[in-house]
Write an enzyme that holds these catalytic residues in place. Structure first.
Site: not given
Length: 294
Positions: A47, A135, A163, A205
């Site tokens: 992001t 991730y 995540k 998240t």
């Protein structure tokens, strides 16, 4: 070691102006997160357009973020790269700047084997002394951790969390059953946060919390207090926002939403481009309907 990977972690956007880091806007963005007491901030992730940053920009972004936040909430850096040596540099720099932890995905495009993924993260683990969050982003990376690789990596002392941006809602249950007790699992998908946490997750998240940290924080607080009805009510209100923020590739919509609210310029780096007119209208309508203000 304290596990900072829990609760509401905002995947922060990176503001640009005239193709340079906009440090004034960065201060606005971070102070907005501090105001609503999010549990941590992720800098230079997907992001945050981390892959578009030069190494010098990366260092400046982290250093400025650390100075602005001033230990009020944890800062997590993004250290993803398909070049293991460069990812190690990012991790080493994160350690030097004294962020609180970092996150990394399996190397994208090159499609390593599970053994290659393990060795990549082993190398990152050796490069620093920071807590690490794995991730899982298979739609971006082209590869994913197997359950067995997650278990193996979780045995490294500073790999403390996963995540998960996948769609397998049974996965947190499977992983939770075999990993060490203090290994946390979080979702990276706003719209499944309640379902994911019901299966063993401990937070998420969030992209939406860039502009609605108060609502996202309240949702999670109600959930953690077993106020399922209250959490669902907020979640249902936020669902149209979650969907609008992914109507085009992230972070295109959230960058426009932040611009619309006055947080930063609507400047995004190629190969990403500005939101389409139809996406802009959808975002504006939802911000208005939810009465989102800074």
């Amino acid at each position: 070691m304290n596990n900072i990977f829990k609760g509401l972690i905002t995947a922060a956007i990176t503001p640009f102006k005239d193709n340079k880091l906009d440090l004034y806007a960065l201060e606005r963005i971070l102070k907005h997160q501090i105001k609503y007491e999010v549990d941590a901030i992720l800098i230079a992730g997907s992001t945050g357009e981390g892959s578009s940053l030069s190494f010098e920009e990366y260092k400046l972004l982290l250093q400025t973020s650390v100075e602005i936040v001033n230990n009020r909430i944890p800062i997590i850096s993004g250290c993803s790269s398909n070049n293991t040596a460069y990812a190690r540099e990012l991790a080493a720099e994160s350690t030097k700047i004294k962020v609180d932890g970092f996150m990394a995905s399996p190397p994208s495009y090159v499609k390593p084997t599970q053994y290659g993924i393990y060795k990549h993260f082993e190398a990152l683990h050796e490069a620093c002394n920071l807590p690490i969050m794995l991730y899982s982003a298979p739609t971006r990376s082209g590869v994913d951790f197997s359950d067995e690789t997650i278990l193996r990596l979780s045995k490294l002392p500073r790999i403390l969390a996963l995540k998960d941006c996948g769609v397998d809602l049974e996965r947190p249950l499977r992983i939770r059953a075999v990993v060490k007790k203090d290994f946390n699992i979080l979702t990276g998908n706003d719209e499944v946060v309640l379902a994911f946490n019901a299966q063993g997750g401990v937070g998420w998240t969030s992209v939406a919390s860039n502009i609605a940290p108060d609502m996202c924080k309240e949702l999670l607080e109600k959930w953690n207090k077993n106020d399922t009805k209250g959490a669902l009510e907020i979640h249902q209100k936020l669902l149209p926002l979650y969907k609008a923020l992914f109507v085009e590739s992230n972070p295109i919509p959230i960058k426009y939403a932040a611009y619309y609210l006055g947080l930063c310029e609507n400047e995004i780096r190629l190969p990403l481009t500005e939101a389409s007119d139809s996406a802009k209208k959808q975002i504006e309508n939802i911000i208005t309907s939810l009465s989102i203000k800074l």
